[in-house]
Design an enzyme around this catalytic site. Structure first.
Site, PDB file in Angstrom:
ATOM      1  N   CYS A   1       0.839  -1.192   0.000  1.00  0.00           N
ATOM      2  CA  CYS A   1       0.000   0.000   0.000  1.00  0.00           C
ATOM      3  C   CYS A   1       0.880   1.250   0.000  1.00  0.00           C
ATOM      4  CB  CYS A   1      -0.913  -0.005   1.224  1.00  0.00           C
ATOM      5  SG  CYS A   1      -1.887   1.510   1.400  1.00  0.00           S
TER       6      CYS A   1
ATOM      7  N   ASP B   1       0.279  -6.246   0.250  1.00  0.00           N
ATOM      8  CA  ASP B   1      -0.900  -6.703  -0.490  1.00  0.00           C
ATOM      9  C   ASP B   1      -0.501  -7.956  -1.263  1.00  0.00           C
ATOM     10  OD1 ASP B   1      -2.550  -4.493   0.263  1.00  0.00           O
ATOM     11  OD2 ASP B   1      -1.566  -3.258  -1.259  1.00  0.00           O
TER      12      ASP B   1
END
Length: 268
Positions: free
Chosen positions: A176, A183
């Site tokens: 992120c 992620d």
């Protein structure tokens, strides 16, 4: 980007609140890829799945659903994920006449926030599809040719001779850009053209490991890098990210009108 709510402490709204939704212009990322909104080299969707969705019927009885939210890749903006979670939670204590009323309202709100076409589908938990394995060849057992952890399109290699195949990897990790949280995703590449060597595609996928960007932008970069480096005649790229806060994001881009794959993988 410092103004967005991701990573900030905030109170969950107790009643329906469309003002929670926070758009981020797609142009912020696409300008760096040399993409123009009026002449995109692909079509596609960003498919979000909401697993923690609830509201009240008129009698006050809770309703629960799985929500599928499809944003056209031509929308002006993506929706920041934490603001989307707050928006969905704002339905929890709000009464609605019917499932159809909730679905229509969500579709209107999300279209307004993103500046384009959005399709919303709410389904009962009994209708959820079973887990599946992506079609094609998993490349994760290939040797890693280069331990590079920032995206490098030059890692991609082709061999002469046209093929039509599907390759996928469970090893995609990006981060992120606001919070730095990892992620995790499975990325699937379907193409027709000179053969992309599986080892080189794996090295390229792994090179995202320390890269910071939103899910949608990562998939568009993967798409444009493969097009530029490998020049396939047809290309589709799909990433299924693991969920966070009850939401997963699954961007799909194609230049050949391919249908969106409908599978849901084991980490989802």
């Amino acid at each position: 980007m410092s103004s967005i709510e991701l990573g900030k402490q905030a109170e969950y709204p107790e009643q329906y609140s469309p003002d929670c939704l926070e758009p981020i212009a797609r142009s912020l990322s696409r300008s760096g890829l040399g993409l123009n909104a009026s002449a995109l080299p692909f079509t596609g969707l960003d498919v979000w799945t909401g697993y923690e969705l609830s509201w009240l019927d008129l009698s006050g009885k809770p309703q629960v659903a799985i929500g599928y939210f499809e944003f056209d890749a031509k929308t002006d903006a993506i929706v920041e994920s934490k603001s989307f979670k707050y928006y969905l939670n704002s339905f929890n204590q709000t009464r609605f006449e019917s499932w159809a009323a909730v679905q229509t309202l969500m579709q209107q709100d999300l279209a307004n926030a993103s500046g384009g076409d959005v399709n919303v589908r709410l389904e009962p938990l009994s209708a959820v599809s079973p887990l599946e394995t992506p079609a094609g060849q998993c490349i994760d057992d290939c040797p890693l040719e280069a331990a590079v952890y920032t995206p490098d399109a030059a890692l991609l290699k082709v061999e002469q001779g046209e093929v039509s195949e599907q390759l996928f990897s469970h090893l995609l990790k990006s981060n992120c850009p606001v919070t730095g949280q990892p992620d995790w995703a499975t990325v699937w590449v379907s193409y027709r053209g000179n053969k992309i060597t599986p080892e080189s595609l794996l090295a390229y996928v792994v090179s995202y490991r320390q890269h910071q960007d939103f899910h949608e932008n990562c998939v568009e970069k993967i798409f444009t890098d493969i097009m530029a480096q490998c020049a396939p005649v047809e290309l589709s790229v799909y990433a299924r990210y693991t969920r966070r806060g009850g939401l997963d994001i699954n961007p799909f881009r194609t230049n050949c009108g391919a249908a969106l794959p409908g599978w849901r993988i084991v980490r989802q």
